[in-house]
Design a protein around this motif. Structure first.
Motif, PDB file in Angstrom:
ATOM      1  N   HIS A  71       0.850  -1.204   0.000  1.00 10.08           N
ATOM      2  CA  HIS A  71       0.000   0.000   0.000  1.00 10.08           C
ATOM      3  C   HIS A  71       0.884   1.253   0.000  1.00 10.08           C
ATOM      4  N   PRO A  72       1.608   1.491  -1.100  1.00 10.35           N
ATOM      5  CA  PRO A  72       2.493   2.669  -1.142  1.00 10.35           C
ATOM      6  C   PRO A  72       1.694   3.970  -1.192  1.00 10.35           C
ATOM      7  N   LEU A  73       2.285   5.001  -0.672  1.00  7.04           N
ATOM      8  CA  LEU A  73       1.654   6.318  -0.716  1.00  7.04           C
ATOM      9  C   LEU A  73       1.685   6.869  -2.134  1.00  7.04           C
ATOM     10  N   ALA A  74       0.753   7.744  -2.403  1.00  6.20           N
ATOM     11  CA  ALA A  74       0.721   8.384  -3.717  1.00  6.20           C
ATOM     12  C   ALA A  74       1.947   9.279  -3.878  1.00  6.20           C
ATOM     13  N   GLU A  75       2.430   9.388  -5.088  1.00  6.90           N
ATOM     14  CA  GLU A  75       3.582  10.253  -5.346  1.00  6.90           C
ATOM     15  C   GLU A  75       3.242  11.685  -4.962  1.00  6.90           C
ATOM     16  N   GLY A  76       4.134  12.310  -4.228  1.00  9.13           N
ATOM     17  CA  GLY A  76       3.902  13.685  -3.801  1.00  9.13           C
ATOM     18  C   GLY A  76       3.033  13.807  -2.561  1.00  9.13           C
ATOM     19  N   PHE A  77       2.754  12.693  -1.883  1.00  7.42           N
ATOM     20  CA  PHE A  77       1.943  12.736  -0.670  1.00  7.42           C
ATOM     21  C   PHE A  77       2.555  13.714   0.332  1.00  7.42           C
ATOM     22  N   ALA A  78       1.724  14.599   0.867  1.00  7.23           N
ATOM     23  CA  ALA A  78       2.238  15.630   1.777  1.00  7.23           C
ATOM     24  C   ALA A  78       1.218  15.909   2.878  1.00  7.23           C
ATOM     25  N   PRO A  79       1.408  15.352   4.068  1.00  3.98           N
ATOM     26  CA  PRO A  79       0.480  15.610   5.173  1.00  3.98           C
ATOM     27  C   PRO A  79       0.699  16.996   5.764  1.00  3.98           C
ATOM     28  N   PRO A  80      -0.301  17.546   6.448  1.00  3.71           N
ATOM     29  CA  PRO A  80      -0.100  18.820   7.152  1.00  3.71           C
ATOM     30  C   PRO A  80       0.817  18.587   8.337  1.00  3.71           C
ATOM     31  N   LEU A  81       1.785  19.461   8.526  1.00  5.79           N
ATOM     32  CA  LEU A  81       2.807  19.228   9.547  1.00  5.79           C
ATOM     33  C   LEU A  81       2.921  20.382  10.538  1.00  5.79           C
ATOM     34  N   ALA A  82       3.360  20.041  11.740  1.00  8.66           N
ATOM     35  CA  ALA A  82       3.666  21.036  12.760  1.00  8.66           C
ATOM     36  C   ALA A  82       4.939  20.585  13.471  1.00  8.66           C
ATOM     37  N   THR A  83       5.627  21.523  14.058  1.00 11.98           N
ATOM     38  CA  THR A  83       6.920  21.231  14.682  1.00 11.98           C
ATOM     39  C   THR A  83       6.759  20.817  16.139  1.00 11.98           C
ATOM     40  N   HIS A 169       6.669   6.788   8.623  1.00 11.31           N
ATOM     41  CA  HIS A 169       7.216   8.112   8.934  1.00 11.31           C
ATOM     42  C   HIS A 169       6.826   9.126   7.859  1.00 11.31           C
ATOM     43  N   GLU A 170       6.615   8.663   6.643  1.00 15.51           N
ATOM     44  CA  GLU A 170       6.195   9.570   5.570  1.00 15.51           C
ATOM     45  C   GLU A 170       4.743  10.019   5.745  1.00 15.51           C
ATOM     46  N   LEU A 171       3.971   9.257   6.532  1.00 11.61           N
ATOM     47  CA  LEU A 171       2.600   9.667   6.860  1.00 11.61           C
ATOM     48  C   LEU A 171       2.594  10.857   7.816  1.00 11.61           C
ATOM     49  N   GLY A 172       3.682  10.979   8.585  1.00 13.37           N
ATOM     50  CA  GLY A 172       3.725  12.018   9.612  1.00 13.37           C
ATOM     51  C   GLY A 172       3.057  11.584  10.903  1.00 13.37           C
ATOM     52  N   LEU A 173       2.719  10.276  11.010  1.00 12.34           N
ATOM     53  CA  LEU A 173       1.988   9.772  12.168  1.00 12.34           C
ATOM     54  C   LEU A 173       2.814   8.836  13.045  1.00 12.34           C
TER      55      LEU A 173
END
Length: 241
Positions: A71-83, A169-173
């Motif tokens: 189940h690879p992520l879509a190319e260019g997947f970009a979750p909303p991020l905070a520091t 980790h690419e999910l940001g979760l």
């Protein structure tokens, strides 16, 4: 006269016998109507076991999104991020999904109040970050065995690190609380997390990397904990495909 009296006695006896026959039939009908229709009626039926709760999982939910080699992520997947606050990370500009970072911070703060100091070692990684990690592993494998082809080295590397677009980790979760995950299982930090992480919407992910935790949402985390399954098994058993 004697014949008349005899006739009347016989008639009376016959009427009496007929009446007795009707009485028995009525009694039989009454008994039949009072019996249960089936010998296995509700009064003798054992209580049924409580049905297991069904868990519904939506793969498209941002909290439960599955990412792996299948189940690879879509190319260019970009979750909303905070520091992440610098006090709770070993590296500057550590980022996490902005929709869930509040829960992460609550967990870190409450752990600290309990005398447990958690530090985020790794959180969000971009696709380029993951590609660099993967390529470094491929080079390491090839250096260890110069007879390997590039394809062979890549196949070996995929068993050790995630290929780009297949890492949580690419999910940001996902968060790692230690660089060397295997030793983390013996720490007080791990023990606190295992006992409390579900309350904040996090679940442990990999037995061979106990430092790795993933956010799934508080309701989903509670359901996963109750099911007794790991995240992957939970998705496989209850998720919509």
């Amino acid at each position: 006269m004697k014949k008349l009296i005899a006739f009347l006695l016989v008639l009376t006896l016959c009427l009496g016998l007929a009446g007795c026959g009707k009485g028995k039939a009525a009694t039989a009908d009454t008994d039949s109507s009072s019996r249960p229709a089936s010998s296995s009626g509700s009064s003798s039926k054992e209580p049924e076991e409580e049905e297991k709760e069904e868990y519904k999982v939506n793969f498209d939910s941002w909290e439960m999104k599955l990412t792996d080699s299948a189940h690879p992520l879509a190319e260019g997947f970009a979750p909303p991020l905070a520091t992440v606050k610098s006090a709770y990370t070993n590296h500057p500009n550590t980022r996490f999904d902005a929709r869930a970072i509040g829960r992460l911070l609550y967990m870190l703060e409450d752990a600290e109040k309990a005398g447990v100091k958690l530090k985020v070692e790794t959180a969000f990684k971009s696709e380029n970050d993951q590609l660099s990690i993967f390529n470094a592993k491929v080079n390491e494998v090839m250096d260890s065995d110069i007879t390997l082809t590039l394809k062979e080295a890549e196949d070996i590397a995929k068993t050790q690190v995630a290929f780009p677009r297949t890492s949580e980790h690419e999910l940001g979760l996902a968060v790692d609380f230690a660089k060397e995950g295997s030793a983390f299982k013996e720490t007080d930090e791990y023990k606190w997390l295992i006992e409390n992480c579900y309350d904040y919407g996090f679940v442990p992910r990999f037995e061979d990397n106990p430092a790795h935790f993933r956010y799934v949402g508080t309701e989903n985390a509670a359901a996963i904990k109750k099911s007794g399954l790991g995240f992957d098994e939970y998705i496989k058993q209850f998720g919509n495909k």
